[in-house]
Design an enzyme around this catalytic site. Structure first.
Site, PDB file in Angstrom:
ATOM      1  N   SER A   1       1.272  -2.104   3.781  1.00  0.00           N
ATOM      2  CA  SER A   1       1.227  -1.869   2.479  1.00  0.00           C
ATOM      3  C   SER A   1      -0.051  -1.460   2.135  1.00  0.00           C
ATOM      4  O   SER A   1      -1.096  -1.875   2.696  1.00  0.00           O
ATOM      5  CB  SER A   1       1.311  -3.824   2.366  1.00  0.00           C
ATOM      6  OG  SER A   1       1.113  -4.139   1.017  1.00  0.00           O
TER       7      SER A   1
ATOM      8  N   TYR B   1      -1.593 -12.835   2.063  1.00  0.00           N
ATOM      9  CA  TYR B   1      -0.265 -11.265   2.416  1.00  0.00           C
ATOM     10  C   TYR B   1      -0.705 -10.234   2.084  1.00  0.00           C
ATOM     11  O   TYR B   1      -0.783  -9.442   4.229  1.00  0.00           O
ATOM     12  CB  TYR B   1       0.666 -11.209   1.462  1.00  0.00           C
ATOM     13  CG  TYR B   1       1.914 -10.202   1.019  1.00  0.00           C
ATOM     14  CD1 TYR B   1       3.149  -9.939   1.776  1.00  0.00           C
ATOM     15  CD2 TYR B   1       1.440  -8.809   1.038  1.00  0.00           C
ATOM     16  CE1 TYR B   1       3.833  -8.528   1.662  1.00  0.00           C
ATOM     17  CE2 TYR B   1       2.282  -7.858   0.700  1.00  0.00           C
ATOM     18  CZ  TYR B   1       3.853  -7.655   1.061  1.00  0.00           C
ATOM     19  OH  TYR B   1       4.213  -6.666   2.180  1.00  0.00           O
TER      20      TYR B   1
END
Length: 219
Positions: free
Chosen positions: A143, A157
């Site tokens: 990501s 995350y």
């Protein structure tokens, strides 16, 4: 050589879209999921209705035994895999680091890091010429958060995706001489349900002004 691909977390979003594309390009597809059987089966059914080959397999890919069972099913149904897409991950409610507890951190890292290692292990054991395989490819879903840090939202995350970047670099060097390529993709703002999991379903529309093209991508 038959083209066989395993997708983890493929019942929705980017995983589902990529699974359908892979099927259209001639891969036999395993759609892995954890809980949402109906969604995963619908992806498999859509692929088969279009003339492709697909199965939906439930497995908790954070557990050794479940991962081994998943790959054994694929061995029996399709033969040894030639590609793996590690895509399963979770996102929790937005908060600062000083508000996070150990239970949340355990959930994030157990869901976002361990499965990538376990699935890569089983893929390498089947694809590597060290084990008699014919090579293949592994793609890890990282990501843009791994570079940006996601301050004030979900640093946990982002850190889990930083771990995936490191896994990708290290594993790629381990197995490149064994006919396996390992890469990662770092999606930025994509219309998926994961943003609702973080507590801000409309997040990408709020942030699309920060993108030079002023628009968000579909899966």
């Amino acid at each position: 050589m038959n083209k066989v691909i395993v997708f983890t977390g493929a019942s929705h979003g980017i995983g589902a879209a990529t699974a359908k594309l892979a099927a259209a390009r001639g891969y036999a597809v395993c759609v892995n999921y954890l809980k949402n059987h109906a969604a995963a089966q619908s992806i498999a059914d859509e692929i088969t209705a279009s003339g492709g080959v697909a199965i939906a397999v439930a497995a908790d890919v954070s557990l050794d035994a479940e991962v081994q069972r998943l790959f054994q099913i694929v061995d029996e149904q399709f033969g040894s895999i030639t590609a793996l897409v590690n895509n399963a991950d979770i996102l929790e409610q937005q908060m600062r680091v000083d508000e996070m507890d150990g239970a949340r951190l355990n959930r994030i890292f157990a869901s976002n890091v361990i499965p990538y290692f376990l699935c890569a292990k089983e893929a390498v054991k089947r694809m590597s010429n060290r084990y008699g395989g014919s090579g293949g490819a592994i793609v890890n879903a990282s990501s843009a958060a791994s570079r940006l840090g996601s301050a004030g939202e979900y640093v946990d995350y982002a850190a889990s995706k930083g771990a995936i970047d490191t896994l990708t670099f290290g594993l790629s060097k381990e197995v490149i001489s064994e006919a396996i390529r390992v890469n990662a993709v770092r999606p930025a703002f994509i219309y998926t349900d994961i943003h609702a999991d973080g507590g801000e379903a409309g997040r990408v529309d709020c942030l699309k002004s920060t993108i030079p093209m002023q628009r968000v991508a579909p899966p």
